[in-house]
Design a protein around this motif. Structure first.
Motif, PDB file in Angstrom:
ATOM      1  N   GLU A  31       0.864  -1.192   0.000  1.00  0.00           N
ATOM      2  CA  GLU A  31       0.000   0.000   0.000  1.00  0.00           C
ATOM      3  C   GLU A  31       0.895   1.234   0.000  1.00  0.00           C
ATOM      4  O   GLU A  31       1.816   1.318   0.814  1.00  0.00           O
ATOM      5  CB  GLU A  31      -0.925  -0.007   1.221  1.00  0.00           C
ATOM      6  CG  GLU A  31      -1.634   1.306   1.515  1.00  0.00           C
ATOM      7  CD  GLU A  31      -2.441   1.862   0.333  1.00  0.00           C
ATOM      8  OE1 GLU A  31      -3.251   1.124  -0.241  1.00  0.00           O
ATOM      9  OE2 GLU A  31      -2.237   3.056  -0.015  1.00  0.00           O
ATOM     10  N   ALA A  40     -10.576   5.494  -2.346  1.00  0.00           N
ATOM     11  CA  ALA A  40     -12.032   5.660  -2.479  1.00  0.00           C
ATOM     12  C   ALA A  40     -12.768   5.082  -1.272  1.00  0.00           C
ATOM     13  O   ALA A  40     -13.862   5.547  -0.918  1.00  0.00           O
ATOM     14  CB  ALA A  40     -12.513   4.971  -3.751  1.00  0.00           C
ATOM     15  N   THR A  41     -12.148   4.113  -0.625  1.00  0.00           N
ATOM     16  CA  THR A  41     -12.836   3.409   0.461  1.00  0.00           C
ATOM     17  C   THR A  41     -13.125   4.301   1.667  1.00  0.00           C
ATOM     18  O   THR A  41     -13.990   3.993   2.472  1.00  0.00           O
ATOM     19  CB  THR A  41     -12.007   2.170   0.854  1.00  0.00           C
ATOM     20  OG1 THR A  41     -11.902   1.342  -0.295  1.00  0.00           O
ATOM     21  CG2 THR A  41     -12.617   1.391   1.982  1.00  0.00           C
ATOM     22  N   ILE A  47     -23.031   2.982   1.606  1.00  0.00           N
ATOM     23  CA  ILE A  47     -24.294   2.239   1.475  1.00  0.00           C
ATOM     24  C   ILE A  47     -24.019   0.800   1.029  1.00  0.00           C
ATOM     25  O   ILE A  47     -23.216   0.567   0.125  1.00  0.00           O
ATOM     26  CB  ILE A  47     -25.190   2.883   0.381  1.00  0.00           C
ATOM     27  CG1 ILE A  47     -25.346   4.391   0.576  1.00  0.00           C
ATOM     28  CG2 ILE A  47     -26.542   2.176   0.313  1.00  0.00           C
ATOM     29  CD1 ILE A  47     -25.893   4.814   1.885  1.00  0.00           C
ATOM     30  N   LEU A 172       4.039   0.668  -5.441  1.00  0.00           N
ATOM     31  CA  LEU A 172       4.523  -0.135  -6.563  1.00  0.00           C
ATOM     32  C   LEU A 172       4.789   0.799  -7.737  1.00  0.00           C
ATOM     33  O   LEU A 172       3.880   1.491  -8.206  1.00  0.00           O
ATOM     34  CB  LEU A 172       3.484  -1.190  -6.948  1.00  0.00           C
ATOM     35  CG  LEU A 172       3.894  -2.072  -8.127  1.00  0.00           C
ATOM     36  CD1 LEU A 172       5.135  -2.896  -7.797  1.00  0.00           C
ATOM     37  CD2 LEU A 172       2.762  -2.988  -8.552  1.00  0.00           C
ATOM     38  N   ILE A 333     -13.226  -0.704  -9.772  1.00  0.00           N
ATOM     39  CA  ILE A 333     -14.240  -1.140  -8.807  1.00  0.00           C
ATOM     40  C   ILE A 333     -14.988   0.108  -8.335  1.00  0.00           C
ATOM     41  O   ILE A 333     -14.715   0.681  -7.289  1.00  0.00           O
ATOM     42  CB  ILE A 333     -13.621  -1.946  -7.645  1.00  0.00           C
ATOM     43  CG1 ILE A 333     -12.764  -3.103  -8.174  1.00  0.00           C
ATOM     44  CG2 ILE A 333     -14.723  -2.460  -6.731  1.00  0.00           C
ATOM     45  CD1 ILE A 333     -13.518  -4.192  -8.907  1.00  0.00           C
ATOM     46  N   SER A 339     -20.304  -2.726  -1.520  1.00  0.00           N
ATOM     47  CA  SER A 339     -21.330  -3.745  -1.294  1.00  0.00           C
ATOM     48  C   SER A 339     -20.875  -5.093  -1.857  1.00  0.00           C
ATOM     49  O   SER A 339     -21.123  -6.144  -1.270  1.00  0.00           O
ATOM     50  CB  SER A 339     -22.634  -3.344  -1.994  1.00  0.00           C
ATOM     51  OG  SER A 339     -22.855  -1.967  -1.875  1.00  0.00           O
TER      52      SER A 339
HETATM   53  C1  LIG Z   1     -18.321   9.212  -4.209  1.00  0.00           C
HETATM   54  C2  LIG Z   1     -18.393   7.722  -4.073  1.00  0.00           C
HETATM   55  C3  LIG Z   1     -19.513   7.096  -3.531  1.00  0.00           C
HETATM   56  C4  LIG Z   1     -19.578   5.716  -3.435  1.00  0.00           C
HETATM   57  N1  LIG Z   1     -20.617   5.155  -2.767  1.00  0.00           N
HETATM   58  C5  LIG Z   1     -20.659   3.817  -2.625  1.00  0.00           C
HETATM   59  C6  LIG Z   1     -21.692   3.207  -1.869  1.00  0.00           C
HETATM   60  O1  LIG Z   1     -22.486   3.871  -1.220  1.00  0.00           O
HETATM   61  N2  LIG Z   1     -21.751   1.852  -1.855  1.00  0.00           N
HETATM   62  C7  LIG Z   1     -20.868   1.076  -2.526  1.00  0.00           C
HETATM   63  O2  LIG Z   1     -21.032  -0.135  -2.521  1.00  0.00           O
HETATM   64  N3  LIG Z   1     -19.831   1.616  -3.195  1.00  0.00           N
HETATM   65  C8  LIG Z   1     -19.697   2.965  -3.237  1.00  0.00           C
HETATM   66  N4  LIG Z   1     -18.657   3.541  -3.876  1.00  0.00           N
HETATM   67  C9  LIG Z   1     -17.641   2.691  -4.466  1.00  0.00           C
HETATM   68  C10 LIG Z   1     -16.620   2.215  -3.446  1.00  0.00           C
HETATM   69  O3  LIG Z   1     -16.194   3.266  -2.611  1.00  0.00           O
HETATM   70  C11 LIG Z   1     -15.449   1.618  -4.195  1.00  0.00           C
HETATM   71  O4  LIG Z   1     -15.919   0.628  -5.078  1.00  0.00           O
HETATM   72  C12 LIG Z   1     -14.422   0.977  -3.295  1.00  0.00           C
HETATM   73  O5  LIG Z   1     -14.071   1.813  -2.224  1.00  0.00           O
HETATM   74  C13 LIG Z   1     -13.197   0.640  -4.133  1.00  0.00           C
HETATM   75  O6  LIG Z   1     -12.256   0.041  -3.314  1.00  0.00           O
HETATM   76  P1  LIG Z   1     -10.815  -0.291  -3.881  1.00  0.00           P
HETATM   77  O7  LIG Z   1     -10.137  -1.083  -2.833  1.00  0.00           O
HETATM   78  O8  LIG Z   1     -10.925  -0.858  -5.242  1.00  0.00           O
HETATM   79  O9  LIG Z   1     -10.122   1.134  -4.111  1.00  0.00           O
HETATM   80  P2  LIG Z   1      -9.447   2.151  -3.074  1.00  0.00           P
HETATM   81  O10 LIG Z   1     -10.195   2.267  -1.826  1.00  0.00           O
HETATM   82  O11 LIG Z   1      -9.199   3.403  -3.848  1.00  0.00           O
HETATM   83  O12 LIG Z   1      -8.067   1.453  -2.724  1.00  0.00           O
HETATM   84  C14 LIG Z   1      -6.986   1.381  -3.633  1.00  0.00           C
HETATM   85  C15 LIG Z   1      -5.717   1.471  -2.819  1.00  0.00           C
HETATM   86  O13 LIG Z   1      -4.600   1.257  -3.679  1.00  0.00           O
HETATM   87  C16 LIG Z   1      -3.549   2.121  -3.263  1.00  0.00           C
HETATM   88  N5  LIG Z   1      -2.625   2.264  -4.387  1.00  0.00           N
HETATM   89  C17 LIG Z   1      -2.853   2.893  -5.558  1.00  0.00           C
HETATM   90  N6  LIG Z   1      -1.763   2.797  -6.355  1.00  0.00           N
HETATM   91  C18 LIG Z   1      -0.839   2.078  -5.667  1.00  0.00           C
HETATM   92  C19 LIG Z   1       0.490   1.644  -5.954  1.00  0.00           C
HETATM   93  N7  LIG Z   1       1.076   1.925  -7.119  1.00  0.00           N
HETATM   94  N8  LIG Z   1       1.171   0.936  -5.009  1.00  0.00           N
HETATM   95  C20 LIG Z   1       0.601   0.652  -3.812  1.00  0.00           C
HETATM   96  N9  LIG Z   1      -0.661   1.038  -3.491  1.00  0.00           N
HETATM   97  C21 LIG Z   1      -1.373   1.735  -4.405  1.00  0.00           C
HETATM   98  C22 LIG Z   1      -4.283   3.394  -2.885  1.00  0.00           C
HETATM   99  O14 LIG Z   1      -3.502   4.211  -2.043  1.00  0.00           O
HETATM  100  C23 LIG Z   1      -5.530   2.848  -2.196  1.00  0.00           C
HETATM  101  O15 LIG Z   1      -5.341   2.696  -0.813  1.00  0.00           O
HETATM  102  C24 LIG Z   1     -18.533   4.930  -3.943  1.00  0.00           C
HETATM  103  C25 LIG Z   1     -17.394   5.545  -4.460  1.00  0.00           C
HETATM  104  C26 LIG Z   1     -17.298   6.931  -4.471  1.00  0.00           C
HETATM  105  C27 LIG Z   1     -16.024   7.566  -4.887  1.00  0.00           C
END
Ligand SMILES: Cc1cc2nc3c(=O)[nH]c(=O)nc-3n(C[C@H](O)[C@H](O)[C@H](O)COP(=O)(O)OP(=O)(O)OC[C@H]3O[C@@H](n4cnc5c(N)ncnc54)[C@H](O)[C@@H]3O)c2cc1C
Length: 478
Positions: A31, A40-41, A47, A172, A333, A339
């Motif tokens: 990370e 984004a998380t 929800i 990375l 994602i 969810s």
């Molecule tokens: C405004 C908004 C509202 C939403 N509302 C909802 C909702 O109500 N319900 C729902 O189900 N979903 C919702 N979502 C979607 C949900 O938030 C995302 O699908 C989810 O958080 C994605 O998770 P993730 O782990 O893929 O990404 P992230 O949480 O973005 O995690 C990716 C991680 O990778 C790390 N990273 C990036 N590049 C590198 C690298 N090169 N080396 C090491 N680490 C790296 C980042 O620092 C980050 O910590 C919403 C999203 C947004 C933005």
């Protein structure tokens, strides 16, 4: 040599790390930030969507409905809050009413339980504060709310405790396949792994393009929010949506786990996927559209604005694909990614197994964790906690009643916090009306004392976000 490297510690990386920690595998987890859940998380609507939005029969629909079904038990296992509120999609005219019927058909086909189209009176009986001009709604009893960063931390702490090798502050930068393994280079380390899981959120496209042929393009789409103070009238008890549009699920009004009202998000295409600023125009749009659902919302009681950036792409779908040489993309994602996360983790394991990964259960795996939350205990428990450790008698965050004892337990947890906001995510200190105005300096003192570092080195949030000016801070040393 690791069996698997997971890139990214958002809800997707954490769900996969948790799931794979059950097996006898050597797992590396990289990370780039100083804590889990900083993408984004941490900034979204929180929800747990029922699953009527994704196209009928699509993989996204299956993962959404399955994830939502698994969510309560998963939250219970890692002691993260979950509340089954149900949701309403509101209709304001005949065209909206026909959208409700289509959403219901789609939801029924997706296997969403208990969907019901309600008339005006039935809807207003459920939510008296709604705009009286509404003509009906779609009720989804399986929808709920969570604290996304809390669930992510819970999953991550179990994974780390069960042997996953989490390396924070490791970005990375290059990835290359060499003979029989992937070579992963960060700013200061080199790692080797047989397989790679790309769960890097906004960073996933760059990693994907180094590993294989271009296949998707992210379209960062920002959404801005208001967070109103607790117990401010009018209160709502369901997640309230308007009819969805092409860029998102529309502006919603929802209760939060802590009893606040959350309002947002709009949807704005932006260049930089890390730009979480808020704007006058964006917030004005949110307020204006939200008043259509609940006219008397009191924006003067706002305690925080924030924004999050969706990893959208041209196609309305996640990009989940197993490539040659054991490279798995869990990319784009977008919503409903939170969810769907529990189901995405199971699906990722199936894809890896189909690719030849051998998974042998580890004996003694324990998928549970427990957090001691003083405010949620009975008076007898509280007295016993204070007797055993007087630090539980010192309230640091008055808004949320968070004690020094809880902060000390967080500091000694499997993923030690290094910032004031990391303490907030672990304990809730600073989440209340004053947003850390009162407890922030006290948390800073505790962190500085416990970590044995100068107060000037304590961060508010990400690396570089120093609060106190002092001679010891690297940037100000002259
Ligand atoms: C405004 C908004 C509202 C939403 N509302 C909802 C909702 O109500 N319900 C729902 O189900 N979903 C919702 N979502 C979607 C949900 O938030 C995302 O699908 C989810 O958080 C994605 O998770 P993730 O782990 O893929 O990404 P992230 O949480 O973005 O995690 C990716 C991680 O990778 C790390 N990273 C990036 N590049 C590198 C690298 N090169 N080396 C090491 N680490 C790296 C980042 O620092 C980050 O910590 C919403 C999203 C947004 C933005």
């Amino acid at each position: 040599m690791y069996d698997i490297a997971i890139i990214g510690a958002g809800i997707i990386g954490a769900s996969v790390a948790y799931e794979l920690s059950r097996y006898r595998l050597k797992i590396l987890w990289l990370e780039k930030e100083n804590d889990v859940s900083l993408g984004a998380t941490r900034a979204n609507s929180a929800i747990v969507h029922a699953g009527y939005d994704p196209p009928a029969g699509s993989r996204m629909a299956r993962l959404n409905v399955e994830g939502t079904r698994l969510m309560p038990a998963l939250c219970e296992a890692v002691d993260a809050h979950y509340k089954n509120t149900g949701s309403l999609v509101l209709a304001f005219d005949e065209r909206d009413r026909s959208t409700l019927r289509s959403l219901k058909e789609q939801g029924d086909a997706n296997g969403v339980p208990g969907l019901q189209v309600l008339n005006r009176e039935e809807t207003l009986a459920r939510e008296p504060a709604l705009n009286p001009d509404i003509v009906g709604s779609l009720y989804a009893p399986s929808a709920g709310i969570i604290l996304p960063w809390e669930l992510t931390l819970g999953l991550a702490e179990v994974a780390v405790r069960e042997g996953v090798d989490l390396r924070l502050r490791q970005e990375l930068q290059t990835i290359r396949y060499e003979a029989d393994h992937w070579k992963l280079e960060t700013q200061n380390e080199t790692y080797q792994a047989r397989r790679v899981i790309n769960a890097a959120g906004q960073g996933a496209e760059k990693i994907h393009r180094q590993a294989t042929e271009p296949a998707f393009h992210l379209l960062p789409t920002r959404g801005e929010y208001y967070l109103l103070d607790k117990a401010v009238d009018p209160q709502v008890s369901h997640v309230l949506f308007q009819c969805p549009g092409p860029l998102g699920k529309g502006i919603l009004v929802t209760p939060t786990i802590h009893g606040n009202t959350l309002i947002g998000p709009n949807a704005e295409l932006i260049e930089d996927g890390e730009d979480t600023s808020t704007t006058y125009a964006g917030l004005a749009e949110v307020a204006q559209k939200a008043r259509r659902s609940v006219p008397n919302l009191r924006f003067g009681e706002n305690i925080r604005h924030f924004s999050g950036v969706r990893a959208n792409r041209e196609v309305d779908d996640f990009y989940i694909a197993m490539h040659d040489k054991g490279f798995l993309d869990l990319a784009a994602i977008k919503s409903p990614g939170l969810s769907a996360a529990p189901a995405i983790a199971l699906y990722a394991r199936e894809l890896l197994e189909a690719d030849g990964l051998e998974v042998q259960p580890r004996e003694g795996w324990n998928g549970r964790r427990k957090v001691r939350r003083f405010a949620e205990r009975s008076p007898e428990d509280k007295a016993a906690m204070v007797d055993a450790n007087p630090a539980f008698g010192r309230v640091i965050c008055r808004c949320q009643t968070i004690t020094e004892g809880e902060i000390l337990e967080a500091i000694r947890s499997p993923i030690p916090p290094v910032s004031i906001d990391a303490i907030k995510r672990r304990t809730g200190a600073g989440l209340g009306r004053c947003q850390g105005g009162f407890c922030g300096p006290r948390v800073l003192e505790i962190l500085s004392r416990e970590l044995g570092v100068d107060p000037a080195e304590i961060l508010q949030d990400k690396d570089g976000s120093y609060i106190v000016l002092g001679d010891n801070r690297p940037e100000v040393r002259i």
